[in-house]
Design an enzyme around this catalytic site. Structure first.
Site: not given
Ligand code: IPE
Ligand code: IPE
Ligand code: MG
Length: 249
Positions: A12-13, A16, A29, A57, A59, A61, A123, A183, A202
């Protein structure tokens, strides 16, 4: 070092990370994809047996179409460019999720990669794509129900190991339980990821955004796992200590 057998990462992130640097989200990305390569290599080197990466995820979509297009292009490019490397590394590749929702061309790329690496024994690398733990559990219950109606299964036979056989992670067999969930980006939530399989995992949360999560950060996380005391409901004391009689009587 005590190494978890099955590591799952919520990558994630990306958005941002890019925005903080004045770039559009897609830039994050692109950088994030580079980290996937590094983390796969490091997991392999450390002796991790299964690595499940949350790439998209159910979500997700709901994101704008232009962002989805970038993600699918990057995924296609990643699989195509890494296929030979993964094969040389003896990596077995699988995808968990609602794959039928993906563009047919992407489905073909995924299926070809899965087939090509199917004989590998190193792996076990899994991408969770169009994945949601709730939809995984629902499809498992539906398929088990159908097998009951057709007489292949009986309702009485349902137990934890039987449900495991109907989850997308079933091919992992003894490795399907997750030992360690990482995470990135500072968010402290599970976001519908492997709810069943990580019942006793964990967790490790780091402020570092995924595009900055490289080999060093990964090793640091794994070292943290080595210090965890997994009790599974038991006490951590090996020896039996009798309680003081004032408490018992
Ligand atoms: C979770 O991240 C899904 C992935 C890392 C693929 P999101 O950025 O979609 O999750 P929320 O919206 O912060 O919960
Ligand atoms: C994770 O990064 C990648 C996916 C969920 C596809 P984000 O795209 O959720 O990045 P943030 O959380 O908005 O920074
Ligand atoms: Mg995110």
């Amino acid at each position: 070092m005590k190494v978890p057998e099955h590591v799952a990462i919520i990558m994630d992130g990306n958005g941002r990370w890019a925005e903080r640097r004045g770039h559009p989200r897609f830039y994050g990305h692109v950088r994030g994809t580079k980290q996937v390569r590094k983390v796969v290599r490091t997991a392999d080197r450390l002796g991790v047996k299964a690595l499940t990466l949350y790439a998209f995820s159910t979500e997700n979509w709901n994101r704008p179409a232009h962002e989805l297009n970038v993600l699918w292009k990057l995924l296609k490019k990643f699989i195509r460019s890494e296929l030979e490397v993964m094969n040389k590394q003896n990596v077995r590749f699988r995808v968990f999720g609602q794959i039928d929702r993906l563009d047919p061309e992407l489905q073909t790329v995924i299926n070809e990669a899965v087939d090509k690496l199917a004989h590998n024994t190193g792996l076990q690398l899994n991408f969770a794509i169009s994945y949601g733990a709730r939809s995984e559990i629902i499809q498992a219950i539906k398929r088990f129900g159908a097998d009951c109606l057709s007489g292949k299964e009986s309702f009485e036979s349902l137990d934890e190991s039987k449900l495991n056989q109907y989850l997308w992670t079933a091919p992992l067999e003894g490795l399907s339980d997750v030992d360690f969930v990482i995470r990135t980006s500072g968010e402290m939530r599970v976001s519908n990821f492997l709810l069943w399989q990580s019942a006793y995992a964990e967790y490790y949360f780091t402020e570092t955004c995924w595009p900055d999560f490289g080999e060093k950060e990964f090793v640091k996380a794994i070292e943290t796992y080595g210090c965890r005391n997994r009790r599974y409901g038991r006490t951590s004391l090996d020896e039996k200590i009798d309680p003081p009689s004032s408490i018992v009587h």
